[in-house]
Design a protein around this motif. Structure first.
Motif, PDB file in Angstrom:
ATOM      1  N   ALA A  49       0.850  -1.198   0.000  1.00  0.00           N
ATOM      2  CA  ALA A  49       0.000   0.000   0.000  1.00  0.00           C
ATOM      3  C   ALA A  49       0.881   1.241   0.000  1.00  0.00           C
ATOM      4  O   ALA A  49       2.020   1.216   0.475  1.00  0.00           O
ATOM      5  CB  ALA A  49      -0.939   0.020   1.207  1.00  0.00           C
ATOM      6  N   ASN A  50       0.336   2.334  -0.585  1.00  0.00           N
ATOM      7  CA  ASN A  50       0.988   3.637  -0.477  1.00  0.00           C
ATOM      8  C   ASN A  50      -0.049   4.680  -0.103  1.00  0.00           C
ATOM      9  O   ASN A  50      -1.150   4.702  -0.633  1.00  0.00           O
ATOM     10  CB  ASN A  50       1.743   4.009  -1.745  1.00  0.00           C
ATOM     11  N   ASP A  51       0.296   5.534   0.864  1.00  0.00           N
ATOM     12  CA  ASP A  51      -0.631   6.542   1.405  1.00  0.00           C
ATOM     13  C   ASP A  51      -1.973   5.928   1.801  1.00  0.00           C
ATOM     14  O   ASP A  51      -3.039   6.538   1.627  1.00  0.00           O
ATOM     15  CB  ASP A  51      -0.853   7.666   0.386  1.00  0.00           C
ATOM     16  N   GLY A  52      -1.928   4.694   2.283  1.00  0.00           N
ATOM     17  CA  GLY A  52      -3.128   4.031   2.766  1.00  0.00           C
ATOM     18  C   GLY A  52      -3.926   3.290   1.718  1.00  0.00           C
ATOM     19  O   GLY A  52      -4.895   2.604   2.056  1.00  0.00           O
ATOM     20  N   HIS A  53      -3.549   3.387   0.449  1.00  0.00           N
ATOM     21  CA  HIS A  53      -4.313   2.760  -0.642  1.00  0.00           C
ATOM     22  C   HIS A  53      -3.574   1.536  -1.161  1.00  0.00           C
ATOM     23  O   HIS A  53      -2.380   1.601  -1.484  1.00  0.00           O
ATOM     24  CB  HIS A  53      -4.541   3.769  -1.760  1.00  0.00           C
ATOM     25  N   ASP A  54      -4.309   0.427  -1.273  1.00  0.00           N
ATOM     26  CA  ASP A  54      -3.700  -0.846  -1.649  1.00  0.00           C
ATOM     27  C   ASP A  54      -3.140  -0.806  -3.066  1.00  0.00           C
ATOM     28  O   ASP A  54      -3.724  -0.194  -3.971  1.00  0.00           O
ATOM     29  CB  ASP A  54      -4.725  -1.971  -1.547  1.00  0.00           C
ATOM     30  N   VAL A  55      -1.999  -1.489  -3.237  1.00  0.00           N
ATOM     31  CA  VAL A  55      -1.393  -1.677  -4.555  1.00  0.00           C
ATOM     32  C   VAL A  55      -1.091  -3.156  -4.736  1.00  0.00           C
ATOM     33  O   VAL A  55      -1.039  -3.919  -3.763  1.00  0.00           O
ATOM     34  CB  VAL A  55      -0.094  -0.851  -4.708  1.00  0.00           C
ATOM     35  N   GLU A  56      -0.913  -3.549  -5.982  1.00  0.00           N
ATOM     36  CA  GLU A  56      -0.466  -4.913  -6.242  1.00  0.00           C
ATOM     37  C   GLU A  56       0.911  -5.095  -5.599  1.00  0.00           C
ATOM     38  O   GLU A  56       1.781  -4.242  -5.741  1.00  0.00           O
ATOM     39  CB  GLU A  56      -0.376  -5.181  -7.740  1.00  0.00           C
ATOM     40  N   PRO A  80      -3.912   3.014 -12.247  1.00  0.00           N
ATOM     41  CA  PRO A  80      -2.829   3.836 -11.704  1.00  0.00           C
ATOM     42  C   PRO A  80      -2.939   3.924 -10.187  1.00  0.00           C
ATOM     43  O   PRO A  80      -4.042   3.807  -9.627  1.00  0.00           O
ATOM     44  CB  PRO A  80      -3.071   5.205 -12.354  1.00  0.00           C
ATOM     45  N   PRO A  81      -1.826   4.121  -9.479  1.00  0.00           N
ATOM     46  CA  PRO A  81      -1.869   4.149  -8.015  1.00  0.00           C
ATOM     47  C   PRO A  81      -2.638   5.349  -7.482  1.00  0.00           C
ATOM     48  O   PRO A  81      -2.673   6.411  -8.104  1.00  0.00           O
ATOM     49  CB  PRO A  81      -0.391   4.225  -7.632  1.00  0.00           C
ATOM     50  N   THR A  82      -3.263   5.157  -6.345  1.00  0.00           N
ATOM     51  CA  THR A  82      -4.000   6.222  -5.664  1.00  0.00           C
ATOM     52  C   THR A  82      -3.161   6.742  -4.512  1.00  0.00           C
ATOM     53  O   THR A  82      -2.639   5.957  -3.713  1.00  0.00           O
ATOM     54  CB  THR A  82      -5.341   5.698  -5.132  1.00  0.00           C
ATOM     55  N   ARG A  83      -3.049   8.078  -4.403  1.00  0.00           N
ATOM     56  CA  ARG A  83      -2.228   8.680  -3.351  1.00  0.00           C
ATOM     57  C   ARG A  83      -2.877   9.976  -2.880  1.00  0.00           C
ATOM     58  O   ARG A  83      -3.830  10.467  -3.496  1.00  0.00           O
ATOM     59  CB  ARG A  83      -0.819   8.978  -3.864  1.00  0.00           C
ATOM     60  N   ASP A  84      -2.300  10.554  -1.807  1.00  0.00           N
ATOM     61  CA  ASP A  84      -2.650  11.923  -1.420  1.00  0.00           C
ATOM     62  C   ASP A  84      -1.407  12.805  -1.335  1.00  0.00           C
ATOM     63  O   ASP A  84      -1.513  14.007  -1.121  1.00  0.00           O
ATOM     64  CB  ASP A  84      -3.419  11.953  -0.091  1.00  0.00           C
ATOM     65  N   THR A  85      -0.219  12.198  -1.503  1.00  0.00           N
ATOM     66  CA  THR A  85       1.054  12.904  -1.450  1.00  0.00           C
ATOM     67  C   THR A  85       1.953  12.295  -2.527  1.00  0.00           C
ATOM     68  O   THR A  85       2.030  11.067  -2.630  1.00  0.00           O
ATOM     69  CB  THR A  85       1.713  12.744  -0.068  1.00  0.00           C
TER      70      THR A  85
END
Length: 696
Positions: A284-291, A545-550
């Motif tokens: 996960a990045n910034d709380g959002h799951d990634v593969e 595409p990845p989801t982030r806030d930063t």
């Protein structure tokens, strides 16, 4: 962990000193680090310090072993980890017990949809919380994932006012997890560093800052920061100058999967995080799951977070170093080689490993057959022969699909984060409003004049976006004043990372040669608004595409992000590197201002007072004093119009009721008098005088 529909918390914020111990009698003494790493209480007596007993490490705030002020949350540093379920209503009261400072709390990554006044940004979404006062935040916990809370007032975050805020999606997780906070650290509070800065509005002498030619640079030819590196901490612990201060220890069992929630709460430096003899699987990045992606290390910038998993090796035992190293490669813009290591360490310990010994493990050697994969590179590639491979954050894949919107629904904006006039956005340094924007017009701000576009300025820079559109931001680090990587955080939303553009570079050394040429920066090379694509827009990744806030904007490059405008409010948009933000690299994204929700009744207000203010109905607005009684009466200026109307109506009703009762009583007495006169015969006069009517 709170699993209820409503979760209530109280966070008490106060200052303390590191390297102290509070005894059972409440007395606070200094502590000393012994050679074996033990902590000894030092009694302060009139004849000097006296040796006391050994004190428990877990009951002390040691930081890096040097005494200085620190901000505690519920007597902890970092603050306590708060865990809730997605969708829960959070009721969190902040009690400010700082001696002289106001404060606020921002919940990094939370949408605050429908309650933008709970975003915790002073003079944008609320008035700051005054010392000895409290403020209760109420919001819905969304989205799920690893998030965190921190002060957004001054530089209190850098001094300890932060903690983890974990939102669980589908019940209590089965994989154990631990927060891992990373931060750079100085031996003066960061407000002192702000006052000392030669780059702030009111300039200081700059004794914490390094001359350009002596600053640290990464191998790609980019400055790390103007601030001198002093120390760093992992979960509030580190070692300064190779002392024996206690370090943070993470326990793992053979065969166990342990999830680390890595959060960079620091101010300036980017760190490369790795664990000796263990790979890291990023989930996960910034709380959002990634593969899941397996890497040797992660580059983490201030404000970012990554979840990664480590599996306890059945054949491993003992202890291993967890390392966080800056990107220092040399001194000055020519990157003159210099043997200098800037790092902080923690310990990964297996069951039954000794607690009084440091690990003797070594960092993985990157080879041609076994290269080191590094996530979140802000540069195109590592130098040739380093046997290190870059994975860009834009290469990660979300676990959730993302569909391409109709182009007619898109709004595209270009923002250049750079140093055209110092830390700024599109050549505008941010001027903080004098009262919260959430109070609506008339706004007490510094307006941006037309000349800002060409000459630069200091103003309350705001970009309005429409409701219900797909918003695309092209974040640039180009043109005059570019250089250094920037990490940008958007409040109120998360976004998809669709593309990243990098500069041309030397494949042998990895150093940049020329900036990316995809964007037309105009004849003045300032890359402000308006900017445009030089040719056709580059390919954007819509394949999950990845989801982030930063997100990072590469030096002399760009990053493209996209989100849906579905959250009316005033949202701060800023660089998360502290000196850049405090110097002015911020702006406001304002969505659908005609759809702002009403403020709660009694919401705290603030602003200037001149003594010339007038009440809504006219008059002087002054308070009057009855000197003879020594009492003061407050004018109606303090009352709202609705309250006045209610008072007037109630007063009129009471007056009418009293009048009716008076008439009834009067008529009753008159009728009674008449009846008595009719029933009583007149008496015979005793004399002539008795028949005379006396005049008044």
């Amino acid at each position: 962990m709170c699993t209820d529909d409503v979760c209530e918390f109280t966070l008490v914020v106060r200052q303390a000193r590191t390297m102290t111990y509070t005894g059972s009698d409440g007395k606070v003494n200094g502590i000393e680090i012994l050679k074996n790493g033990s902590l000894q209480d030092k009694y302060s007596l009139s004849q000097g310090d006296m040796d006391g007993p050994i004190v428990p490490v877990e009951e002390t705030i040691t930081a890096d072993g040097v005494q200085r002020n620190v901000i505690l949350v519920n007597d902890q540093f970092p603050g306590p980890t708060l865990e809730v379920m997605e969708g829960a209503q959070v009721v969190l009261t902040v009690v400010n017990k700082l001696y002289r400072e106001a404060t606020s709390l921002h919940f990094h990554g939370m949408y605050m949809r429908g309650v933008p006044y709970m975003d915790g940004v002073p003079y944008v979404t609320q008035c700051p919380i005054l010392p000895m006062h409290s403020f209760t935040y109420r919001f819905k916990a969304e989205p799920a994932g690893t998030h965190w809370y921190h002060s957004h007032t001054g530089s209190q975050k850098e001094d300890g006012l932060y903690g983890a805020f974990i939102v669980h999606k589908n019940g209590i997780p089965t994989t154990p997890s631990l927060p891992m906070f990373l931060q750079d650290w100085w031996h003066d509070d960061f407000n002192t560093i702000d006052v000392d800065s030669a780059f702030m509005e009111h300039r200081g002498p700059g004794r914490f800052y390094i001359p350009w030619q002596n600053r640290g640079f990464s191998f790609d030819g980019n400055e790390l920061t103007a601030l001198n590196f002093k120390s760093a901490l992992i979960n509030g612990r580190g070692r300064y100058n190779n002392n024996s201060a206690p370090l943070t220890r993470f326990e793992i069992s053979s065969g166990e999967t342990l999830r680390f929630r890595l959060i960079h709460a620091g101010a300036e430096y980017t760190f490369r995080v790795s664990i000796d003899a263990h790979s890291m699987t990023v989930v996960a990045n910034d709380g959002h799951d990634v593969e899941p992606v397996q890497v040797q290390s992660i580059l983490v910038f201030p404000g970012e977070s990554y979840d990664f998993e480590v599996v306890g090796d059945p054949f491993n035992s003992g202890t291993y170093w967890i390392r966080a190293q800056t990107l220092w490669a040399g001194k000055g813009p020519d990157v003159e080689p210099e043997d200098r290591l800037q790092e902080v360490r923690a310990i990964l310990a297996y069951d039954n490993a000794p607690t009084d010994e440091d690990p003797n493990s070594a960092m993985q050697t990157c080879t041609e057959n076994s290269p080191c994969r590094v996530l979140n590179c802000p540069f195109p590639a590592f130098p040739a022969g380093s046997n290190m491979e870059c994975i860009y954050v834009s290469d990660l894949n979300s676990t959730e699909e993302y569909s391409l919107s109709d182009e007619s629904e898109n709004e595209e904006y270009f923002f250049n984060f750079g140093y055209q006039i110092g830390s700024s956005v599109n050549g505008r340094k941010f001027a903080t409003p004098k009262q919260p924007l959430i109070f609506k017009a008339p706004y007490d701000i510094t307006p941006c004049e037309a000349t800002c576009e060409t000459d630069g300025c200091t103003c309350t820079y705001t970009a309005e976006i429409p409701l219900g559109k797909t918003i695309r931001f092209v974040l640039m680090n180009l043109g005059f004043g570019s250089g250094g990587h920037h990490v940008i955080h958007l409040h109120g939303y998360d976004f998809r990372v669709l593309a990243m553009g990098f500069p041309e570079y030397n494949e042998t050394t990895g150093r940049w040669i020329s900036e990316n040429a995809d964007i037309n920066c105009g004849n003045d090379n300032k890359c402000g608004m308006p900017s445009s694509w030089n040719v056709a827009r580059p390919n954007l990744n819509y394949n999950r595409p990845p989801t982030r806030d930063t997100v990072v904007i590469p030096s002399r490059g760009y990053t493209v992000i996209e989100f849906r405008s579905n959250n009316p409010g005033f949202w701060l948009f800023h660089c998360h590197q502290t000196t850049h933000m405090n110097e002015g690299m911020s702006m406001i994204i304002a969505e659908a201002l005609d759809k702002l929700p009403a403020l709660p009744y009694g919401f705290p207000t603030c602003g200037d007072f001149t003594g010339t203010e007038k009440p809504p109905g006219g008059g002087s607005g002054e308070a009057t004093t009855d000197a003879s009684k020594g009492q003061s009466s407050v004018t109606l200026v303090e009352l709202e119009q609705i309250q006045l109307i209610i008072i007037i109506v109630v007063s009129a009703a009471l007056s009418a009721t009293i009048a009716v009762l008076a008439v009834v009583v009067y008529n009753g007495r008159v009728n009674k008098s008449k009846k008595e006169k009719l029933e009583t015969p007149p008496a015979a006069p005793k004399s002539l005088e008795d028949t005379v009517i006396m005049e008044d």
